[in-house]
Motif scaffolding. Structure first.
Motif, short mmCIF file in Angstrom:
data_model
loop_
_atom_site.label_atom_id
_atom_site.label_comp_id
_atom_site.label_asym_id
_atom_site.label_seq_id
_atom_site.Cartn_x
_atom_site.Cartn_y
_atom_site.Cartn_z
N ARG A 115 0.84 -1.23 0.00
CA ARG A 115 0.00 0.00 0.00
C ARG A 115 0.86 1.26 0.00
O ARG A 115 0.47 2.29 -0.51
CB ARG A 115 -0.86 0.08 1.27
CG ARG A 115 -2.01 -0.88 1.52
CD ARG A 115 -3.07 -0.86 0.50
NE ARG A 115 -2.83 -1.96 -0.43
CZ ARG A 115 -3.19 -3.22 -0.21
NH1 ARG A 115 -3.85 -3.54 0.84
NH2 ARG A 115 -2.92 -4.18 -1.08
N GLU A 116 2.02 1.17 0.66
CA GLU A 116 2.87 2.36 0.80
C GLU A 116 3.90 2.39 -0.31
O GLU A 116 4.44 1.35 -0.66
CB GLU A 116 3.62 2.33 2.15
CG GLU A 116 2.76 2.05 3.36
CD GLU A 116 1.77 3.16 3.62
OE1 GLU A 116 2.13 4.32 3.36
OE2 GLU A 116 0.64 2.87 4.06
N TRP A 117 4.17 3.58 -0.83
CA TRP A 117 5.22 3.70 -1.83
C TRP A 117 6.22 4.78 -1.36
O TRP A 117 5.78 5.86 -0.95
CB TRP A 117 4.65 4.09 -3.20
CG TRP A 117 5.70 3.95 -4.27
CD1 TRP A 117 6.50 4.94 -4.75
CD2 TRP A 117 6.08 2.75 -4.91
NE1 TRP A 117 7.36 4.42 -5.69
CE2 TRP A 117 7.12 3.06 -5.81
CE3 TRP A 117 5.65 1.42 -4.83
CZ2 TRP A 117 7.75 2.12 -6.60
CZ3 TRP A 117 6.26 0.48 -5.62
CH2 TRP A 117 7.30 0.83 -6.50
N PRO A 118 7.53 4.49 -1.35
CA PRO A 118 8.49 5.47 -0.82
C PRO A 118 8.67 6.68 -1.75
O PRO A 118 9.49 6.65 -2.66
CB PRO A 118 9.79 4.66 -0.71
CG PRO A 118 9.64 3.51 -1.66
CD PRO A 118 8.18 3.26 -1.85
N LEU A 119 7.88 7.71 -1.53
CA LEU A 119 7.97 8.93 -2.36
C LEU A 119 8.71 10.00 -1.57
O LEU A 119 8.10 10.90 -1.00
CB LEU A 119 6.57 9.40 -2.76
CG LEU A 119 5.89 8.56 -3.84
CD1 LEU A 119 4.41 8.92 -3.95
CD2 LEU A 119 6.56 8.74 -5.19
N ASP A 120 10.05 9.87 -1.52
CA ASP A 120 10.81 10.84 -0.74
C ASP A 120 11.84 11.59 -1.59
O ASP A 120 12.67 12.30 -1.08
CB ASP A 120 11.49 10.14 0.44
CG ASP A 120 12.20 8.85 0.01
OD1 ASP A 120 12.36 8.65 -1.21
OD2 ASP A 120 12.58 8.04 0.89
N ALA A 121 11.77 11.39 -2.93
CA ALA A 121 12.77 12.01 -3.81
C ALA A 121 12.29 13.37 -4.30
O ALA A 121 11.13 13.53 -4.68
CB ALA A 121 13.03 11.10 -5.00
N ARG A 122 13.21 14.34 -4.29
CA ARG A 122 12.89 15.66 -4.86
C ARG A 122 13.15 15.61 -6.36
O ARG A 122 12.40 16.13 -7.16
CB ARG A 122 13.75 16.73 -4.19
CG ARG A 122 13.10 18.10 -4.07
CD ARG A 122 13.82 18.99 -3.07
NE ARG A 122 15.27 18.94 -3.20
CZ ARG A 122 15.97 19.58 -4.13
NH1 ARG A 122 15.36 20.32 -5.02
NH2 ARG A 122 17.30 19.48 -4.17
N GLU A 123 14.26 14.94 -6.73
CA GLU A 123 14.62 14.80 -8.14
C GLU A 123 14.54 13.33 -8.53
O GLU A 123 15.07 12.47 -7.82
CB GLU A 123 16.04 15.31 -8.38
CG GLU A 123 16.17 16.79 -8.14
CD GLU A 123 17.54 17.14 -7.58
OE1 GLU A 123 18.20 17.99 -8.19
OE2 GLU A 123 17.95 16.57 -6.56
N ILE A 124 13.90 13.08 -9.67
CA ILE A 124 13.60 11.69 -10.07
C ILE A 124 14.06 11.49 -11.51
O ILE A 124 13.86 12.38 -12.36
CB ILE A 124 12.06 11.45 -9.99
CG1 ILE A 124 11.59 11.58 -8.54
CG2 ILE A 124 11.68 10.09 -10.58
CD1 ILE A 124 10.08 11.59 -8.39
N ALA A 125 14.64 10.31 -11.79
CA ALA A 125 14.98 9.95 -13.18
C ALA A 125 13.99 8.90 -13.67
O ALA A 125 13.65 7.97 -12.93
CB ALA A 125 16.39 9.40 -13.26
N VAL A 126 13.52 9.05 -14.90
CA VAL A 126 12.72 8.02 -15.55
C VAL A 126 13.47 7.61 -16.81
O VAL A 126 13.75 8.44 -17.66
CB VAL A 126 11.30 8.54 -15.90
CG1 VAL A 126 10.52 7.49 -16.68
CG2 VAL A 126 10.54 8.93 -14.64
#
Ligand SMILES: Cc1cc2nc3c(=O)[nH]c(=O)nc-3n(C[C@H](O)[C@H](O)[C@H](O)COP(=O)(O)OP(=O)(O)OC[C@H]3O[C@@H](n4cnc5c(N)ncnc54)[C@H](O)[C@@H]3O)c2cc1C
Length: 452
Positions: free
Chosen positions: A137-148
């Protein structure tokens, strides 16, 4: 008239279109179809892959539902092939089976650092934001900058959902845990990487254009990526989709940036070579590439880095093997000839067929699964001499088999109950629905039991 008892495994669009075509066929056979789906709800990636802010595509569910409601097709949800029911069981109860189990895993990307904490596959985060019951249920969304990493529509979906303001997702069906997760995200910058150029992207124009309309998000593109060679100019001139996308990108080049609080930045001619970090993601390193003159890319020996705290690889999906069935480990599909399954020696396996992404690999839109199904169903109907001879072809014996194993299966009627429940959850906030995520709650709603 012969009655074909047909099992279909997987109730995504491929399985449902196959059921529709089989029951509508005019080949002198009556058809009675049982559709087995491991999730309590049907529709596969239309429900658990298509992004929540694409309601028009999700609308295809209406057409798929008509097939399920139209008779001659029974749905057995919450039934997993290989665990709850086996190939031997199917041979006892049906004349033939079509596998339509899709592709749900991320393809791998073999670069150093890919296993660092903070490095994810797109399939996992897609399952999370689409409320799949079998992911945390939880997703670690702690990044300010993200690469895809990736230049297909799935990369755009992930980039868009992660950079969009959560308020702009609220008209959608996202469940409460996803809303809470996204609201807590500090993301301000998403960097999208493609190893070739803007004229080689696998996006579609609608999906690309939509990014430029995101509220308070600047599109950042770099002039150095647009030094087109002859191959790129030919690609643009000869393909309408590429031409439209080039026009969109040229428009973004002229835009002022700097006013928005969030940015979506494209890096082309950029081949990620390593994810850097001590224990967790701290940066991405890529090699600058250049056109090789024939539409591809070659390395230049120049390396660059960008600080990021999370990396998502959207480099394609991959099928999973099914117990008792041949599997092509390289392509991630069930080996087949036009949907007729082949064994390791290349001989036809009587009574066994494949359609959709597990047949042809994870490329193409929902509509393509219809033409796939047409080809496969055609073979099922003409292969009558190769059908199995079931000992228990009656419908009731399948219910009894599952019941004797204690399998709590759901039905089309059960899906209607869950559907109504989700719509009722959305109604107070004026939303079309709010998805139920936990499997036990999905089951309770489908079985007409009180939902906690
Ligand atoms: C992230 C993402 C976004 C997409 N967005 C779009 C879009 O906007 N527009 C568009 O046209 N296309 C889109 N697509 C493509 C589209 O989803 C696929 O073309 C289509 O879903 C493939 O259909 P399928 O039935 O083969 O597989 P799936 O949709 O994956 O269905 C397979 C079904 O089989 C079930 N299953 C698997 N294993 C078993 C088992 N052992 N026992 C029983 N059941 C099993 C699964 O639970 C699933 O329900 C998207 C794809 C992805 C990944």
């Amino acid at each position: 008239m012969t009655t074909l008892r047909l099992a279909i495994v997987g109730a995504g669009p491929a399985g449902i279109y196959a059921a529709d075509l089989a029951k509508k066929s005019d080949r002198g056979v009556d058809v009675s179809i049982d559709l087995f789906e491991r999730l309590p709800a049907p529709y596969g990636l239309v429900r658990y892959g298509v992004a929540p802010d694409h309601p028009r595509i999700k609308g295809i569910i209406g057409a798929l539902r008509e097939v399920l409601d139209g008779g001659a097709v029974r749905l057995f949800g919450n039934v997993e092939f290989g665990t709850d029911i086996t190939l031997e069981d199917l041979q006892q109860h049906y004349h033939a089976v079509i596998f339509a189990t899709g592709a749900t895993r991320d393809a791998s990307l073999d670069i150093p650092g890919i296993d660092l904490s903070g490095s994810f596959g797109a399939a996992d985060v897609v399952s999370w934001y689409d409320g799949h019951p079998d992911v945390p249920r939880e997703w670690p969304l702690d990044a300010r900058e993200i690469a895809v990493i990736g230049n297909g529509n799935v990369a755009l979906d992930v980039a868009r959902v992660l950079i969009k303001h959560t308020d702009d997702l609220m008209p959608t069906e996202i469940p409460a845990n996803v809303e809470a997760g996204l609201r807590s995200s500090p993301a301000t910058d998403v960097h999208v990487f493609g190893r070739r150029g803007p004229a080689n992207v696998k996006f579609t124009p609608l999906e690309l254009r939509e990014l430029g309309e995101l509220r308070d998000v600047d599109m950042v593109v770099h002039d150095e990526d647009f030094a087109y060679d002859e191959a790129a100019r030919t690609a643009i001139a000869s393909n309408k989709q590429v031409m439209v996308m080039d026009r969109i990108l040229q428009g973004w080049r002229k835009r002022e940036v700097g006013a928005a609080s969030r940015r979506l930045e494209f890096h082309w001619w950029a081949r990620p070579v390593e994810i850097l970090g001590e224990g967790r993601v701290e940066a991405i390193r890529w090699e600058r590439t250049e056109p090789d003159g024939i539409g591809g890319a070659r390395g230049t020996g120049e390396f660059r880095e960008q600080a990021v705290q999370a990396v998502y690889r959207a480099v394609g999906y991959f099928g999973s093997p099914l117990p008792g069935l041949p599997f092509d480990e390289r392509q991630g599909v069930i080996p087949n000839h036009e949907g007729q399954v082949l064994d390791d020696e290349g001989a036809l396996v009587p009574g066994v067929y494949a359609t959709g992404w597990i047949k042809r690999g994870p490329v193409g839109l929902i509509g393509h699964t219809k033409s796939d199904a047409m080809e496969t169903v055609d073979h099922v109907l003409t292969d009558q001499g190769m059908w199995w001879t079931p000992q228990h072809p009656d419908e009731r014996s399948v219910d009894e088999l599952l019941a004797s194993r204690g399998v709590r299966f759901t039905t089309v009627e059960g899906w209607h109950l869950l559907d109504a429940h989700e719509q009722a959850l959305g109604a107070p906030a004026g939303r079309a629905r709010v998805k139920v995520v936990p499997r036990d709650e999905m089951l309770a709603a489908s079985l007409g039991e009180p939902v906690r």
